[in-house]
Design a protein around this motif. Structure first.
Motif, PDB file in Angstrom:
ATOM      1  N   GLN A   1      -3.558  18.546  -1.829  1.00 32.00           N
ATOM      2  CA  GLN A   1      -3.834  17.594  -2.895  1.00 32.00           C
ATOM      3  C   GLN A   1      -2.965  16.341  -2.762  1.00 32.00           C
ATOM      4  O   GLN A   1      -3.453  15.215  -2.871  1.00 32.00           O
ATOM      5  CB  GLN A   1      -3.595  18.255  -4.254  1.00 32.00           C
ATOM      6  N   VAL A   2      -1.673  16.556  -2.505  1.00 30.51           N
ATOM      7  CA  VAL A   2      -0.757  15.427  -2.369  1.00 30.51           C
ATOM      8  C   VAL A   2      -1.130  14.564  -1.170  1.00 30.51           C
ATOM      9  O   VAL A   2      -1.148  13.321  -1.257  1.00 30.51           O
ATOM     10  CB  VAL A   2       0.697  15.928  -2.253  1.00 30.51           C
ATOM     11  N   LEU A   3      -1.450  15.205  -0.048  1.00 31.84           N
ATOM     12  CA  LEU A   3      -1.820  14.444   1.142  1.00 31.84           C
ATOM     13  C   LEU A   3      -3.104  13.658   0.925  1.00 31.84           C
ATOM     14  O   LEU A   3      -3.223  12.502   1.357  1.00 31.84           O
ATOM     15  CB  LEU A   3      -1.976  15.392   2.336  1.00 31.84           C
ATOM     16  N   LEU A   4      -4.064  14.260   0.254  1.00 30.64           N
ATOM     17  CA  LEU A   4      -5.325  13.568  -0.029  1.00 30.64           C
ATOM     18  C   LEU A   4      -5.097  12.352  -0.917  1.00 30.64           C
ATOM     19  O   LEU A   4      -5.577  11.246  -0.628  1.00 30.64           O
ATOM     20  CB  LEU A   4      -6.311  14.534  -0.704  1.00 30.64           C
ATOM     21  N   ILE A   5      -4.376  12.551  -1.998  1.00 31.80           N
ATOM     22  CA  ILE A   5      -4.147  11.447  -2.942  1.00 31.80           C
ATOM     23  C   ILE A   5      -3.353  10.331  -2.287  1.00 31.80           C
ATOM     24  O   ILE A   5      -3.678   9.144  -2.419  1.00 31.80           O
ATOM     25  CB  ILE A   5      -3.422  11.976  -4.194  1.00 31.80           C
ATOM     26  N   CYS A   6      -2.301  10.708  -1.551  1.00 29.52           N
ATOM     27  CA  CYS A   6      -1.447   9.698  -0.923  1.00 29.52           C
ATOM     28  C   CYS A   6      -2.206   8.902   0.139  1.00 29.52           C
ATOM     29  O   CYS A   6      -2.129   7.676   0.187  1.00 29.52           O
ATOM     30  CB  CYS A   6      -0.221  10.383  -0.322  1.00 29.52           C
ATOM     31  N   THR A   7      -2.973   9.607   0.976  1.00 31.43           N
ATOM     32  CA  THR A   7      -3.703   8.935   2.058  1.00 31.43           C
ATOM     33  C   THR A   7      -4.809   8.042   1.518  1.00 31.43           C
ATOM     34  O   THR A   7      -4.946   6.869   1.924  1.00 31.43           O
ATOM     35  CB  THR A   7      -4.296   9.974   3.020  1.00 31.43           C
TER      36      THR A   7
ATOM     37  N   LEU B   1      -5.230   3.908   1.689  1.00 24.98           N
ATOM     38  CA  LEU B   1      -6.383   3.236   2.290  1.00 24.98           C
ATOM     39  C   LEU B   1      -7.069   2.311   1.284  1.00 24.98           C
ATOM     40  O   LEU B   1      -7.497   1.203   1.632  1.00 24.98           O
ATOM     41  CB  LEU B   1      -7.373   4.273   2.818  1.00 24.98           C
ATOM     42  N   TYR B   2      -7.181   2.759   0.025  1.00 22.91           N
ATOM     43  CA  TYR B   2      -7.822   1.921  -0.983  1.00 22.91           C
ATOM     44  C   TYR B   2      -7.080   0.605  -1.156  1.00 22.91           C
ATOM     45  O   TYR B   2      -7.689  -0.471  -1.176  1.00 22.91           O
ATOM     46  CB  TYR B   2      -7.865   2.656  -2.327  1.00 22.91           C
ATOM     47  N   PHE B   3      -5.765   0.682  -1.273  1.00 23.53           N
ATOM     48  CA  PHE B   3      -4.995  -0.542  -1.502  1.00 23.53           C
ATOM     49  C   PHE B   3      -4.867  -1.372  -0.225  1.00 23.53           C
ATOM     50  O   PHE B   3      -4.698  -2.590  -0.296  1.00 23.53           O
ATOM     51  CB  PHE B   3      -3.598  -0.193  -2.027  1.00 23.53           C
ATOM     52  N   LEU B   4      -4.952  -0.724   0.941  1.00 23.53           N
ATOM     53  CA  LEU B   4      -4.919  -1.462   2.194  1.00 23.53           C
ATOM     54  C   LEU B   4      -6.155  -2.343   2.344  1.00 23.53           C
ATOM     55  O   LEU B   4      -6.060  -3.514   2.742  1.00 23.53           O
ATOM     56  CB  LEU B   4      -4.824  -0.490   3.372  1.00 23.53           C
TER      57      LEU B   4
ATOM     58  N   PRO C   1       0.809  -1.229   0.000  1.00 28.71           N
ATOM     59  CA  PRO C   1       0.000   0.000   0.000  1.00 28.71           C
ATOM     60  C   PRO C   1       0.838   1.273   0.000  1.00 28.71           C
ATOM     61  O   PRO C   1       0.456   2.267  -0.641  1.00 28.71           O
ATOM     62  CB  PRO C   1      -0.818  -0.129   1.300  1.00 28.71           C
ATOM     63  N   VAL C   2       1.975   1.242   0.689  1.00 26.65           N
ATOM     64  CA  VAL C   2       2.849   2.430   0.703  1.00 26.65           C
ATOM     65  C   VAL C   2       3.435   2.667  -0.680  1.00 26.65           C
ATOM     66  O   VAL C   2       3.445   3.803  -1.196  1.00 26.65           O
ATOM     67  CB  VAL C   2       3.967   2.240   1.747  1.00 26.65           C
ATOM     68  N   ILE C   3       3.932   1.608  -1.308  1.00 28.25           N
ATOM     69  CA  ILE C   3       4.513   1.735  -2.647  1.00 28.25           C
ATOM     70  C   ILE C   3       3.454   2.180  -3.650  1.00 28.25           C
ATOM     71  O   ILE C   3       3.699   3.032  -4.514  1.00 28.25           O
ATOM     72  CB  ILE C   3       5.146   0.397  -3.071  1.00 28.25           C
ATOM     73  N   TYR C   4       2.264   1.621  -3.523  1.00 32.75           N
ATOM     74  CA  TYR C   4       1.178   1.992  -4.446  1.00 32.75           C
ATOM     75  C   TYR C   4       0.799   3.463  -4.289  1.00 32.75           C
ATOM     76  O   TYR C   4       0.631   4.180  -5.294  1.00 32.75           O
ATOM     77  CB  TYR C   4      -0.023   1.098  -4.177  1.00 32.75           C
ATOM     78  N   SER C   5       0.641   3.915  -3.055  1.00 36.44           N
ATOM     79  CA  SER C   5       0.232   5.307  -2.836  1.00 36.44           C
ATOM     80  C   SER C   5       1.287   6.283  -3.358  1.00 36.44           C
ATOM     81  O   SER C   5       0.950   7.325  -3.941  1.00 36.44           O
ATOM     82  CB  SER C   5      -0.021   5.547  -1.346  1.00 36.44           C
ATOM     83  N   ILE C   6       2.556   5.957  -3.191  1.00 34.46           N
ATOM     84  CA  ILE C   6       3.622   6.830  -3.705  1.00 34.46           C
ATOM     85  C   ILE C   6       3.597   6.857  -5.234  1.00 34.46           C
ATOM     86  O   ILE C   6       3.728   7.926  -5.860  1.00 34.46           O
ATOM     87  CB  ILE C   6       4.993   6.354  -3.190  1.00 34.46           C
ATOM     88  N   SER C   7       3.402   5.688  -5.843  1.00 38.45           N
ATOM     89  CA  SER C   7       3.373   5.623  -7.310  1.00 38.45           C
ATOM     90  C   SER C   7       2.205   6.415  -7.881  1.00 38.45           C
ATOM     91  O   SER C   7       2.371   7.169  -8.849  1.00 38.45           O
ATOM     92  CB  SER C   7       3.293   4.165  -7.763  1.00 38.45           C
ATOM     93  N   ILE C   8       1.033   6.269  -7.289  1.00 38.31           N
ATOM     94  CA  ILE C   8      -0.135   6.992  -7.781  1.00 38.31           C
ATOM     95  C   ILE C   8       0.027   8.489  -7.562  1.00 38.31           C
ATOM     96  O   ILE C   8      -0.337   9.309  -8.417  1.00 38.31           O
ATOM     97  CB  ILE C   8      -1.410   6.470  -7.091  1.00 38.31           C
ATOM     98  N   THR C   9       0.591   8.879  -6.430  1.00 34.89           N
ATOM     99  CA  THR C   9       0.789  10.299  -6.151  1.00 34.89           C
ATOM    100  C   THR C   9       1.750  10.933  -7.150  1.00 34.89           C
ATOM    101  O   THR C   9       1.559  12.082  -7.583  1.00 34.89           O
ATOM    102  CB  THR C   9       1.325  10.484  -4.725  1.00 34.89           C
ATOM    103  N   LEU C  10       2.768  10.208  -7.551  1.00 36.76           N
ATOM    104  CA  LEU C  10       3.763  10.757  -8.474  1.00 36.76           C
ATOM    105  C   LEU C  10       3.268  10.780  -9.923  1.00 36.76           C
ATOM    106  O   LEU C  10       3.713  11.638 -10.709  1.00 36.76           O
ATOM    107  CB  LEU C  10       5.057   9.936  -8.393  1.00 36.76           C
ATOM    108  N   THR C  11       2.380   9.877 -10.296  1.00 32.80           N
ATOM    109  CA  THR C  11       1.994   9.750 -11.708  1.00 32.80           C
ATOM    110  C   THR C  11       0.643  10.380 -12.035  1.00 32.80           C
ATOM    111  O   THR C  11       0.346  10.582 -13.220  1.00 32.80           O
ATOM    112  CB  THR C  11       1.948   8.268 -12.111  1.00 32.80           C
ATOM    113  N   SER C  12      -0.174  10.671 -11.047  1.00 31.97           N
ATOM    114  CA  SER C  12      -1.528  11.151 -11.321  1.00 31.97           C
ATOM    115  C   SER C  12      -1.561  12.666 -11.485  1.00 31.97           C
ATOM    116  O   SER C  12      -0.636  13.389 -11.078  1.00 31.97           O
ATOM    117  CB  SER C  12      -2.471  10.742 -10.186  1.00 31.97           C
ATOM    118  N   ASP C  13      -2.635  13.133 -12.082  1.00 36.01           N
ATOM    119  CA  ASP C  13      -2.913  14.575 -12.170  1.00 36.01           C
ATOM    120  C   ASP C  13      -3.439  15.018 -10.800  1.00 36.01           C
ATOM    121  O   ASP C  13      -4.530  14.623 -10.386  1.00 36.01           O
ATOM    122  CB  ASP C  13      -3.942  14.827 -13.264  1.00 36.01           C
ATOM    123  N   LYS C  14      -2.667  15.821 -10.105  1.00 36.97           N
ATOM    124  CA  LYS C  14      -2.992  16.173  -8.717  1.00 36.97           C
ATOM    125  C   LYS C  14      -4.347  16.854  -8.598  1.00 36.97           C
ATOM    126  O   LYS C  14      -5.141  16.531  -7.711  1.00 36.97           O
ATOM    127  CB  LYS C  14      -1.899  17.085  -8.135  1.00 36.97           C
ATOM    128  N   ARG C  15      -4.628  17.791  -9.492  1.00 34.16           N
ATOM    129  CA  ARG C  15      -5.878  18.540  -9.380  1.00 34.16           C
ATOM    130  C   ARG C  15      -7.086  17.636  -9.629  1.00 34.16           C
ATOM    131  O   ARG C  15      -8.060  17.664  -8.875  1.00 34.16           O
ATOM    132  CB  ARG C  15      -5.870  19.698 -10.379  1.00 34.16           C
TER     133      ARG C  15
END
Length: 417
Positions: A199-205, A209-212, A167-181
């Motif tokens: 925005q970053v905190l929302l996407i990462c958190t 949780l989704y992948f957890l 879940p940590v690796i997934y959240s970091i990957s999605i945060t780095l590759t997604s359109d933040k807005r």
């Protein structure tokens, strides 16, 4: 004078010997006296502590304690608190992703993500099904510990660590590759968020949780299930090897009864295992099958003009999600079917080895009056683990599942054309 001196030496020697015996009696509970040194003796409390630590829960069982999936979770105050927290996280995450998808997606995108949304409902049912069976699960683990000799705790803990890190690796990957807005607007149910840090905190958190919740929780339950099945397979394999290395002369009635008694203990564990994981394994298999279908849908429809993925700049995000969810679902589905499907294979090998050795003894010694215990093996029905008697876990089921996925892919492609 000489006699008096010898008498004094003898008296001193006896006094020293008496003092030594007293010391030996006093320290006997704590020391072992050897010829040249004194070795500390383990007290009964220390021995009991070592025995307890030898069967202490591994990292995998610790997670089950913290999430409230074992009987021990109800006895420890810390475990009771973490169980409540995890239940709230589970319910909140499921409700949140449903609300976000209903508000943000159009009808075509909802059709594509419907199977993914159903996975979160299945995980919620899976968790409470495991909670309901937590006492049976604890009893099953205790029974298995009494007869199991091969634990592979280190390998299990490594796999558990990898699953917990995903879940940590997934959240970091999605945060780095997604359109933040755009992603932040999805997580806030359509409301705009201008602050980049928020925005970053929302996407990462939310991604964590989704992948957890899905697929990590199901993978953790599947890992414990596969671990228990593997230990039972190992014990049956040990019995088979023991039969093969036993000569027909020593494979008498007493030896046969001893082996069948040990086999009965394994069967008892398997019955408890089936009782505990019948519903959860069905939900895990169905959920992972739906995830594989969802990943296929993402790849097939990512470039379709009906969907707004290009407009939302989410193609890269979909690729990363497909890799994480696809590999996780494929691995979990294959692992359950393959490991649990190994039990009927080992059962059959055990029966063949037992009957072959008993038959060989009958030919060699021609003792017709000796009881033929091999009849009990054939009269007893073969135990095959299943998910609510709907999906039977045999290794041939792997091909059936993948064949169904292939058929689904062909139908989707034809529907798209």
């Amino acid at each position: 004078m000489e006699v008096r001196r010898k008498l004094q030496v003898k008296t001193n020697f006896m006094m020293n010997l008496t003092n030594t015996n007293k010391n030996r009696n006093y320290f006997g509970r704590f020391y072992v006296f050897c010829s040249d040194r004194i070795i500390p003796r383990c007290s009964s409390k220390t021995a009991e502590e070592k025995r307890r630590l030898s069967v202490a829960p591994s990292f995998l069982l610790k997670i089950f304690f913290l999430t409230g999936l074992t009987e021990e979770s109800d006895k420890h105050p810390l475990y009771r608190k973490t169980t409540v927290v995890f239940s709230i996280i589970l319910i909140y995450t499921t409700v949140s992703i449903w609300i976000s998808c209903i508000i943000y997606y159009n009808i075509y995108e909802l059709k594509l993500t419907l199977t993914d949304l159903l996975d979160y409902i299945l995980v919620l049912v899976l968790y409470y099904a495991m909670r309901y069976k937590r006492r049976v699960l604890s009893a099953t683990i205790r029974k298995l510990k009494r007869i199991s000799t091969n634990s592979h705790d280190r390998k299990i803990n490594v796999l558990t660590t990898i699953l917990c890190a995903m879940p940590v690796i997934y959240s970091i990957s999605i945060t780095l590759t997604s359109d933040k807005r755009v992603s932040a607007r999805f997580e806030t149910y359509g409301y705009e968020t201008e602050d980049v840090l928020v925005q970053v905190l929302l996407i990462c958190t939310k991604s964590f949780l989704y992948f957890l919740v899905h697929p990590t929780l199901g993978n953790i339950v599947a890992l414990l299930y596969c671990t228990l099945c593997k230990r039972c397979c190992t014990m049956i394999q040990v019995l088979t090897e023991e039969i093969l290395h036993t000569s027909p002369k020593t494979f008498g009635t007493a030896k046969q009864i001893q082996i069948l008694r040990r086999k009965a203990k394994i069967d008892d564990v398997l019955e408890h295992l089936q009782k505990t994981f019948s519903v959860p394994t069905l939900l895990i298999v169905v959920g992972n099958f739906l995830s594989c279908a969802t990943v296929l849908g993402w790849f097939l429809y990512a470039d379709s003009s009906k969907y707004q993925f290009d407009k939302m700049n989410k193609v890269n995000e979909i690729i990363y999600e497909s890799l994480f969810y696809g590999l996780s679902s494929f691995g979990c589905l294959t692992g359950i079917l393959w490991v649990a499907g190994g039990l009927p294979v080992q059962m059959q090998r055990f029966k063949e080895a037992f009957c072959k050795k008993a038959h060989l003894r009958l030919i060699c010694f021609e003792n017709l009056e000796e009881p033929q215990l091999k009849k009990e093996l054939f009269e007893k029905p073969e135990l095959v683990l299943s998910g609510c008697d709907i999906i039977f876990f045999k290794r041939s089921t792997v091909l059936a599942v993948f064949g169904t996925l292939l058929t689904y892919t062909v139908l989707v492609v034809n529907a798209k054309d």
